[in-house]
Design a protein around this motif. Structure first.
Motif, PDB file in Angstrom:
ATOM      1  N   GLU A  81       0.821  -1.211   0.000  1.00 19.88           N
ATOM      2  CA  GLU A  81       0.000   0.000   0.000  1.00 19.88           C
ATOM      3  C   GLU A  81       0.857   1.264   0.000  1.00 19.88           C
ATOM      4  OE1 GLU A  81      -3.882  -1.879   2.350  1.00 19.88           O
ATOM      5  OE2 GLU A  81      -2.454  -0.619   3.443  1.00 19.88           O
ATOM      6  N   ASP A  82       1.909   1.271   0.808  1.00 20.67           N
ATOM      7  CA  ASP A  82       2.786   2.453   0.892  1.00 20.67           C
ATOM      8  C   ASP A  82       3.480   2.719  -0.444  1.00 20.67           C
ATOM      9  OD1 ASP A  82       2.087   2.822   3.512  1.00 20.67           O
ATOM     10  OD2 ASP A  82       3.917   1.940   4.357  1.00 20.67           O
ATOM     11  N   THR A  83       3.947   1.663  -1.102  1.00 28.08           N
ATOM     12  CA  THR A  83       4.621   1.816  -2.399  1.00 28.08           C
ATOM     13  C   THR A  83       3.674   2.394  -3.440  1.00 28.08           C
ATOM     14  OG1 THR A  83       6.018  -0.101  -1.900  1.00 28.08           O
ATOM     15  CG2 THR A  83       5.936   0.615  -4.189  1.00 28.08           C
ATOM     16  N   CYS A 131      -5.834  -0.414  -7.093  1.00 31.91           N
ATOM     17  CA  CYS A 131      -5.141  -1.705  -7.227  1.00 31.91           C
ATOM     18  C   CYS A 131      -6.073  -2.868  -6.859  1.00 31.91           C
ATOM     19  CB  CYS A 131      -3.927  -1.767  -6.302  1.00 31.91           C
ATOM     20  SG  CYS A 131      -2.805  -0.380  -6.433  1.00 31.91           S
ATOM     21  N   GLY A 132      -5.515  -4.059  -6.997  1.00 32.28           N
ATOM     22  CA  GLY A 132      -6.149  -5.299  -6.520  1.00 32.28           C
ATOM     23  C   GLY A 132      -5.059  -6.118  -5.856  1.00 32.28           C
ATOM     24  N   LEU A 166      -6.985   3.163  -3.284  1.00 33.63           N
ATOM     25  CA  LEU A 166      -8.174   2.303  -3.321  1.00 33.63           C
ATOM     26  C   LEU A 166      -7.782   0.892  -3.731  1.00 33.63           C
ATOM     27  CD1 LEU A 166      -9.749   5.100  -5.247  1.00 33.63           C
ATOM     28  CD2 LEU A 166     -11.161   4.149  -3.439  1.00 33.63           C
ATOM     29  N   ASN A 167      -8.371  -0.086  -3.053  1.00 29.25           N
ATOM     30  CA  ASN A 167      -8.166  -1.481  -3.428  1.00 29.25           C
ATOM     31  C   ASN A 167      -9.532  -2.151  -3.540  1.00 29.25           C
ATOM     32  OD1 ASN A 167      -7.539  -4.447  -3.221  1.00 29.25           O
ATOM     33  ND2 ASN A 167      -5.469  -3.622  -3.104  1.00 29.25           N
ATOM     34  N   SER A 168      -9.756  -2.820  -4.669  1.00 33.59           N
ATOM     35  CA  SER A 168     -11.076  -3.397  -4.946  1.00 33.59           C
ATOM     36  C   SER A 168     -11.346  -4.716  -4.236  1.00 33.59           C
ATOM     37  CB  SER A 168     -11.256  -3.585  -6.456  1.00 33.59           C
ATOM     38  OG  SER A 168     -10.120  -4.203  -7.013  1.00 33.59           O
ATOM     39  N   GLY A 169     -10.350  -5.267  -3.533  1.00 38.98           N
ATOM     40  CA  GLY A 169     -10.593  -6.503  -2.779  1.00 38.98           C
ATOM     41  C   GLY A 169     -10.636  -7.721  -3.676  1.00 38.98           C
ATOM     42  N   ASP A 170     -11.659  -8.556  -3.522  1.00 36.72           N
ATOM     43  CA  ASP A 170     -11.711  -9.815  -4.273  1.00 36.72           C
ATOM     44  C   ASP A 170     -13.115 -10.401  -4.227  1.00 36.72           C
ATOM     45  OD1 ASP A 170     -11.742 -12.209  -2.025  1.00 36.72           O
ATOM     46  OD2 ASP A 170     -10.753 -10.402  -1.307  1.00 36.72           O
ATOM     47  N   TRP A 171     -13.304 -11.490  -5.009  1.00 41.71           N
ATOM     48  CA  TRP A 171     -14.572 -12.238  -4.999  1.00 41.71           C
ATOM     49  C   TRP A 171     -14.323 -13.691  -4.593  1.00 41.71           C
ATOM     50  CZ3 TRP A 171     -19.457 -10.287  -5.393  1.00 41.71           C
ATOM     51  CH2 TRP A 171     -19.509  -8.918  -5.664  1.00 41.71           C
TER      52      TRP A 171
END
Length: 304
Positions: free
Chosen positions: A182-184, A199-200, A220-225
């Motif tokens: 996340e920091d990068t 990102c994902g 922002l990170n979209s997570g997963d399914w």
């Protein structure tokens, strides 16, 4: 079912072709929205674990739904990830409204949004892909085991339990990896003057405003399914994390964002989102009605 009209939706880490994929839930979600743009942010089809022995009809229905959305006017961007890296040889290609890219930059209401999967930050994939693939198989088996445990828990009237989340949250290495990732992403976004970085990859849905001495961005990170069942949605100049388990019965949950908006901002946003042809049609109708009214008034005066 009435579909929600949204500007942009982002999903990632679906892992079609694996036992952990929640294809039915994703299909329900996709059927509930009508986005202008749909971004598939990597690891949609899991080619690392692809097998002719397991690709159920529900997974095919997801692909058919996405193709159907593109055929009906939605711009679909397929951004490649590590599990579908074979698609990278087609990067830059387009087929109708479906575009394959390795990364994407969009202008969202005057702000720059940078979309990419995120595996480029994963050292294990860059230096020891074989180890990452073994880890992927292990993760899939853990998900299958978790499903069996949750089946038993539900039979006993208890809540579901996530083994992988418990492991991730309690293993220092995993926690450190997520933070470094996340920091990068945030620092690179600011260095490249992007307002949003999306990102994902890490299966960790998040929305966070980050600021350092060089600038500010929204991560922002979209997570997963597979575990979280999440997506990102952008509409009315706002980002929101959609959580299937919490929002599936709330088709108008976007109203929360509307409440926080100033009335002038809301009106401006709505009017700027009206397509030009619709605006022209509306203007013509108003003009035509005014002419008709004027003509009727003149005829009335002549009769007098």
């Amino acid at each position: 079912m009435k579909k929600r009209q949204i500007e942009l939706a982002v999903i990632s880490d679906v892992h079609l072709g694996t036992y952990g994929c929640h294809a039915d839930e994703l299909l329900t979600y996709l059927s509930s929205i009508n986005p202008k743009t749909l971004i598939l942010n990597g690891d949609i089809i899991d080619m690392w674990q692809f097998s002719k022995h397991y690709f159920p009809a529900s997974h095919l229905r997801v692909l058919r739904k996405i193709i159907g959305m593109a055929a009906n006017g939605t711009e679909v961007y397929y951004i490649t990830g590590n599990h579908d890296e074979m698609m990278r040889k087609f990067s830059g290609a387009s087929l109708g409204n479906i575009h394959i890219r390795d990364k994407l930059i969009l202008d969202l209401d005057g702000k720059k949004a940078w979309f990419f999967h995120g595996d480029v930050f994963d050292i294990s994939i860059q230096n020891a892909k074989w180890l990452a693939k073994i880890g992927a198989y292990g993760y899939d088996m853990l998900i299958v085991l978790n499903k069996l445990i949750n089946w038993g828990l539900l039979k006993m009237g208890k809540e579901k339990y996530s083994l992988s989340k418990k492991i991730k949250n309690n293993v220092k290495g995993a926690v450190k990896f997520v933070k470094n990732f996340e920091d990068t992403a945030k620092e690179l976004a600011i260095a490249n003057e992007h307002d949003y970085v999306v990102c994902g990859h890490i299966h960790h849905p998040k929305k966070e405003i980050f600021e350092n001495e060089k600038g500010r961005c929204t991560y922002l990170n979209s997570g997963d399914w597979v575990e979280n069942l999440t997506a990102l949605e952008y509409t009315f100049k706002r980002w929101k994390i959609y959580r299937y388990n919490a929002d599936k019965l709330s088709p108008f949950f976007v109203d929360e964002a509307l409440k926080a908006m100033d009335i002038h901002e809301l009106i401006a946003t709505i009017t700027t989102n009206i397509p030009k042809d619709k605006k022209n049609k509306k203007a013509k109708k108003v003009k035509k009605a005014a002419k008709k009214e004027k003509k009727g008034s003149q005829n009335g005066n002549a009769a007098l």
